[in-house]
Design an enzyme around this catalytic site. Structure first.
Site, PDB file in Angstrom:
ATOM      1  N   LYS A  93      92.239  68.597 -61.065  1.00  0.00           N
ATOM      2  CA  LYS A  93      91.292  67.508 -60.761  1.00  0.00           C
ATOM      3  C   LYS A  93      91.961  66.444 -59.874  1.00  0.00           C
ATOM      4  O   LYS A  93      91.395  65.992 -58.867  1.00  0.00           O
ATOM      5  CB  LYS A  93      90.819  66.878 -62.075  1.00  0.00           C
ATOM      6  CG  LYS A  93      90.072  65.589 -61.931  1.00  0.00           C
ATOM      7  CD  LYS A  93      88.705  65.789 -61.335  1.00  0.00           C
ATOM      8  CE  LYS A  93      88.109  64.483 -60.897  1.00  0.00           C
ATOM      9  NZ  LYS A  93      86.734  64.594 -60.488  1.00  0.00           N
ATOM     10  N   CYS A 128      86.866  57.186 -57.814  1.00  0.00           N
ATOM     11  CA  CYS A 128      87.590  58.446 -58.035  1.00  0.00           C
ATOM     12  C   CYS A 128      88.724  58.609 -57.037  1.00  0.00           C
ATOM     13  O   CYS A 128      89.900  58.601 -57.401  1.00  0.00           O
ATOM     14  CB  CYS A 128      86.629  59.621 -57.893  1.00  0.00           C
ATOM     15  SG  CYS A 128      85.152  59.438 -58.878  1.00  0.00           S
TER      16      CYS A 128
HETATM   17  N1  SAJ Z   1      85.128  59.083 -46.898  1.00  0.00           N
HETATM   18  C1  SAJ Z   1      85.633  58.847 -45.628  1.00  0.00           C
HETATM   19  N2  SAJ Z   1      85.669  59.896 -44.743  1.00  0.00           N
HETATM   20  C2  SAJ Z   1      85.225  61.134 -45.075  1.00  0.00           C
HETATM   21  C3  SAJ Z   1      84.719  61.360 -46.366  1.00  0.00           C
HETATM   22  C4  SAJ Z   1      84.686  60.298 -47.272  1.00  0.00           C
HETATM   23  O1  SAJ Z   1      86.049  57.742 -45.283  1.00  0.00           O
HETATM   24  O2  SAJ Z   1      85.276  62.017 -44.211  1.00  0.00           O
HETATM   25  C5  SAJ Z   1      85.085  57.960 -47.860  1.00  0.00           C
HETATM   26  C6  SAJ Z   1      83.676  57.613 -48.342  1.00  0.00           C
HETATM   27  O3  SAJ Z   1      82.999  56.771 -47.429  1.00  0.00           O
HETATM   28  C7  SAJ Z   1      83.981  56.930 -49.658  1.00  0.00           C
HETATM   29  C8  SAJ Z   1      85.212  57.682 -50.166  1.00  0.00           C
HETATM   30  O4  SAJ Z   1      85.762  58.351 -49.043  1.00  0.00           O
HETATM   31  O5  SAJ Z   1      84.324  55.568 -49.465  1.00  0.00           O
HETATM   32  C9  SAJ Z   1      84.938  58.682 -51.254  1.00  0.00           C
HETATM   33  O6  SAJ Z   1      83.710  59.357 -51.022  1.00  0.00           O
HETATM   34  P1  SAJ Z   1      83.547  60.940 -51.245  1.00  0.00           P
HETATM   35  O7  SAJ Z   1      82.167  61.309 -50.886  1.00  0.00           O
HETATM   36  O8  SAJ Z   1      84.635  61.664 -50.546  1.00  0.00           O
HETATM   37  O9  SAJ Z   1      83.863  61.159 -52.803  1.00  0.00           O
HETATM   38  P2  SAJ Z   1      83.300  60.528 -54.165  1.00  0.00           P
HETATM   39  O10 SAJ Z   1      84.267  59.480 -54.616  1.00  0.00           O
HETATM   40  O11 SAJ Z   1      81.869  60.172 -54.104  1.00  0.00           O
HETATM   41  O12 SAJ Z   1      83.438  61.836 -55.124  1.00  0.00           O
HETATM   42  C10 SAJ Z   1      84.683  62.503 -55.221  1.00  0.00           C
HETATM   43  C11 SAJ Z   1      84.449  64.004 -54.998  1.00  0.00           C
HETATM   44  N3  SAJ Z   1      85.726  64.696 -54.832  1.00  0.00           N
HETATM   45  C12 SAJ Z   1      85.965  65.512 -53.782  1.00  0.00           C
HETATM   46  O13 SAJ Z   1      85.156  65.701 -52.909  1.00  0.00           O
HETATM   47  C13 SAJ Z   1      87.288  66.193 -53.771  1.00  0.00           C
HETATM   48  C14 SAJ Z   1      83.679  64.585 -56.174  1.00  0.00           C
HETATM   49  O14 SAJ Z   1      83.546  65.992 -56.057  1.00  0.00           O
HETATM   50  C15 SAJ Z   1      84.391  64.241 -57.482  1.00  0.00           C
HETATM   51  O15 SAJ Z   1      83.695  64.757 -58.619  1.00  0.00           O
HETATM   52  C16 SAJ Z   1      84.447  62.727 -57.600  1.00  0.00           C
HETATM   53  O16 SAJ Z   1      85.233  62.238 -56.491  1.00  0.00           O
HETATM   54  C17 SAJ Z   1      85.082  62.369 -58.925  1.00  0.00           C
HETATM   55  O17 SAJ Z   1      84.348  62.013 -59.853  1.00  0.00           O
HETATM   56  O18 SAJ Z   1      86.306  62.533 -59.088  1.00  0.00           O
END
Ligand code: SAJ
Length: 421
Positions: free
Chosen positions: A212, A266
């Protein structure tokens, strides 16, 4: 192997949808939360969090009598712990919620129960959970004491659902099952298979805990690479969005997108759990956290520079006359979640230092958080676009991407998501 009654401890973004899933398969679920507000809301068939489609499932589960919430744990066949694991000021994990959850279920544990930890946790937490439970219930036996024959089975099974797509991903995603023994794993698989369409992949508890953390750290490191590229490209006068699109045409390159920083509860938190266990070794992971956490400051410096430039070009104006529009304050697109949002952090910082008006566009909320001062107003997209002297794009919401906008002449644009470039 059958489970007639399941108890979910912690009815937040993960616990509540999970409880609702079991209930939708006609398994009796007792949801437990310390918040009376959450418990009362759920017992009315409503939800206290925002997640698409969850309201209907909870409403049906409660009205059909399969889901009931309470503040005090009751006996059940299986207990799932889905409480928060934040970090403390020094980035050390705070396991107090898990410990409290363990101590709260200990009095009602019975021989044959299965306890599953779902909360994101540093490696070794499941073993700690077993230790806490065994100290509280010396009359029962646990896997770390006698292995397969233990009275209580314990496993670590992390959730991996994406906020905004929880209902779909909860059913479809594969699940990592880390039992403390193989019996613990088999029973956990049987429990999840009551609603899961994805595969259950069995490993041990420590590997499941690390899996995780690795998933989220991997995404954080990849975003840090994109964020670093955006700063390099800004200096070299190269369009980073074009650059990434070009590089991603290579069959083995897949760079993520830069932005104003990394938010949510997360990805900005979990990598620290690896760093805290192995501070000497986790160099890249720690540096990536710092790069992503440093991005809001970089954006703020850009805003300051554009403000100075705008004032130089318009000598009749003072800073108090300059309207700064912030487009998006949630932590990622198309959700209303403001927790750990770099966009909100940047907006707050601008609002606390800028003497003029701050126009905020956030299509997913109706009222601004009180922490934003009196100089901030929630505006429609059109109104903010037409008034902005400085436009700061912080979130790539659907509404922003759908149209091309004409900013007023002489206004300045800082587009952290590359949508209005
Ligand atoms: N972000 C970027 N650039 C990108 C992708 C995301 O800057 O290319 C930023 C987003 O704007 C945001 C942050 O990253 O601020 C996180 O967003 P996210 O969509 O990547 O992830 P979360 O936090 O919504 O959910 C993550 C997910 N983990 C992964 O994709 C590996 C989800 O599957 C997990 O279940 C969740 O964390 C968790 O609960 O741990």
């Amino acid at each position: 192997m059958s489970f007639n009654k399941v108890s979910v401890i912690g009815l937040g973004y993960i616990g509540l949808p999970t409880a609702a899933m079991f209930a939708s398969r006609k398994i009796g679920v007792i949801g437990v939360d310390v918040s009376e507000f959450a418990v009362n809301t759920i017992n009315r068939g409503q939800i206290h969090i925002v997640e698409p489609d969850l309201d209907m499932i909870v409403k049906a589960a409660v009205s059909e009598g399969f889901l009931r919430a309470t503040t005090t744990p009751e006996a059940a066949d299986a207990f799932l712990i889905a409480v928060p694991t934040p970090f403390k000021d020094n980035h050390q994990p705070d396991l107090s919620y898990i410990q409290k959850a363990a101590l709260s279920i200990a009095p009602v544990l019975e021989k044959g129960n299965l306890v599953i930890l779902e909360s994101t946790s540093p490696v070794g937490t499941t073993e700690k959970l077993a230790q806490w439970l065994s100290e509280a219930r010396p009359d029962l036996s646990f896997p770390h004491q006698i292995g397969e024959d233990a009275d209580i089975n314990i496993a670590y099974c992390p959730e991996r659902v994406l906020p905004g797509k929880v209902v779909k991903e909860l059913v479809e995603n594969d699940r990592v099952i880390g039992g403390m023994t193989s019996v613990c794993s088999e029973r956990s698989v049987a429990l999840y298979k009551t609603f899961l369409m994805g595969e259950c992949v069995i490993t041990n508890a420590r590997t499941a805990e690390m899996a995780k953390l690795t998933e989220n750290a991997s995404r954080d490191v990849s975003i840090a690479f994109a964020n670093e590229l955006s700063i390099i490209c800004d200096k070299l006068n190269i369009d980073v969005w074009e650059l990434i699109a070009l590089a991603n045409r290579h069959p083995r390159v897949n760079i993520l997108q830069p932005g104003p920083g990394v938010g949510g509860h997360c990805i900005a938190v979990d990598p620290w759990f690896i760093v805290s266990s192995t501070p000497e070794e986790a160099k890249l992971i720690a540096l990536s956290r710092e790069i992503n956490d440093g991005k809001p400051q970089w954006v703020l410096e850009k805003v300051q520079a554009k403000l100075a430039q705008h004032l130089m070009e318009n000598p009749e104006k003072t800073a108090g006359d300059v309207k700064i529009a912030c487009f998006g304050i949630s932590f990622k697109p198309d959700i209303d979640d403001l927790r750990e949002s770099p966009a909100l952090q940047i907006t707050k910082e601008i609002a606390s230092t800028h003497p003029g008006k701050i126009l905020i566009v956030e299509p997913n909320i109706n009222t601004l958080p009180e922490s934003l001062g009196d100089n901030c107003s929630l505006e429609t997209l059109q109104s903010a676009v037409s008034q902005a002297d400085i436009a700061v794009v912080l979130v790539d919401h659907r509404e922003f991407k759908e149209h091309a906008f004409e900013l007023p002449e002489n206004s300045k644009l800082i587009d952290t998501k590359g949508i209005w470039k």
